[in-house]
Design a protein around this motif. Structure first.
Motif, short mmCIF file in Angstrom:
data_model
loop_
_atom_site.label_atom_id
_atom_site.label_comp_id
_atom_site.label_asym_id
_atom_site.label_seq_id
_atom_site.Cartn_x
_atom_site.Cartn_y
_atom_site.Cartn_z
N PHE A 183 0.84 -1.20 0.00
CA PHE A 183 0.00 0.00 0.00
C PHE A 183 0.88 1.25 0.00
O PHE A 183 1.91 1.30 0.67
N GLY B 276 -0.67 -2.48 -10.28
CA GLY B 276 -1.48 -2.06 -9.16
C GLY B 276 -2.53 -1.01 -9.49
O GLY B 276 -2.33 -0.18 -10.38
N TYR C 257 -2.09 0.48 -4.47
CA TYR C 257 -1.54 -0.78 -3.97
C TYR C 257 -0.82 -1.45 -5.12
O TYR C 257 -1.41 -1.69 -6.19
N ARG D 24 5.31 4.16 1.65
CA ARG D 24 4.79 2.83 1.37
C ARG D 24 4.76 2.02 2.67
O ARG D 24 5.68 2.09 3.47
#
Length: 222
Positions: free
Chosen positions: A33, A83, A73, A221
Motif C-alpha cells: 500500500f 497495481g 496498492y 509505502r
C-alpha cells in the motif's frame, strides 16, 4: 465507450494483481500500500476538434497548480509491477484575460474544481530502486462557472467525464519512502451542468476538453 474501457482496464489490472500478491517480494520497495502527496503544473484547453486558428491572441487555456493526494496498492512480480490507484486533486487553474481577450475555451469564466481519478498502472523496473510506468483510467473533473449580473454572483458547475493516460518514473529511497515524476493527459468527452440542488442537473452533452499535467509526488509505502 471510453469510460467503460477505462474501468474495464482498471479492473483487469487489479484482478491480475490480486492472485499474484502471494508471489510478491515482501522486501521490494515497489510492493504494498502507498500514499503520496501530488503537485505540479495543470493546463486545461479546448480539445483537438476545436479550431480557433482565426484568433491569434486566444490560446483558450486555463493554467495553474495541481495539488492533492494519491493512494494505491502495488504488486512486484519481478521485473513487472502492477497495481490499482485512486487520486483526489484540486487546482488553481482558471480562465484569464490575455492581450485584452477573454480566455473561455467554450465554458465561460471558470476555475478548476476537484478532480477524481480511478485507474491502474503497470511498471517496468530499471534497477531495484527505479521503475518506469504507464497508467490509465477514468477521470471525473469539475469546472466552477463564475458569472454576475452586476448584483448577484452566480456559481454553477460543469461535471466532466473522460479518460486519463500517462507515464512516469518512480524512485524508491529504501522500502518506505519514494518520489515520482509523471506526465498525464486527460480527455473529457461528456459533461452535465450541476446546479447544486437549486435546479435539476442538465442532460449530458458532448464536449471536447483536453488536460495536460506534469506532476511530482512524494510518498510513503506501508
Amino acid at each position: 465507450m471510453k469510460i467503460a474501457f477505462a474501468i474495464l482496464a482498471t479492473g483487469s489490472l487489479a484482478a491480475l494483481a490480486t492472485p499474484a500478491a502471494a508471489q510478491a517480494d515482501p522486501d521490494s520497495p515497489f510492493s504494498g500500500f502507498r500514499i503520496q502527496g501530488t503537485t505540479g503544473y495543470d493546463q486545461i484547453t479546448a480539445g483537438s476538434s476545436v479550431d480557433d486558428d482565426g484568433n491569434d491572441n486566444n490560446d483558450q487555456s486555463a493554467e495553474g497548480v495541481i495539488y492533492g493526494a494519491t493512494i494505491g496498492y502495488d504488486v512486484d512480480l519481478g521485473n513487472i509491477v502492477l497495481g490499482p490507484e485512486a487520486e483526489l486533486t484540486g487546482s488553481t487553474a482558471d480562465t484569464d484575460y490575455e492581450a485584452g481577450d477573454f480566455e473561455g475555451f467554450g465554458f465561460g469564466n471558470v476555475s478548476a474544481g476537484r478532480d477524481i481519478y480511478v485507474g491502474a498502472r503497470i511498471g517496468v523496473k530499471a534497477n531495484p530502486n527505479m521503475m518506469f510506468y504507464a497508467k490509465g483510467g477514468y477521470t471525473n473533473a469539475r469546472l466552477n462557472v463564475r458569472s454576475s449580473d452586476g448584483t448577484t454572483e452566480f456559481d454553477t458547475n460543469y461535471d466532466l467525464d473522460g479518460y486519463r493516460v500517462g507515464g512516469g518514473l518512480e524512485y524508491a529511497f529504501g522500502k518506505n519512502l519514494f518520489t515520482n515524476i509523471e506526465y498525464r493527459y486527460s480527455n473529457y468527452s461528456n459533461a452535465e451542468v450541476d446546479f447544486d440542488g437549486t435546479l435539476p442537473d442538465s442532460d449530458r452533452f458532448d464536449v471536447d476538453t483536453d488536460r495536460h499535467q506534469v506532476t511530482v509526488g512524494l510518498g510513503m509505502r506501508f
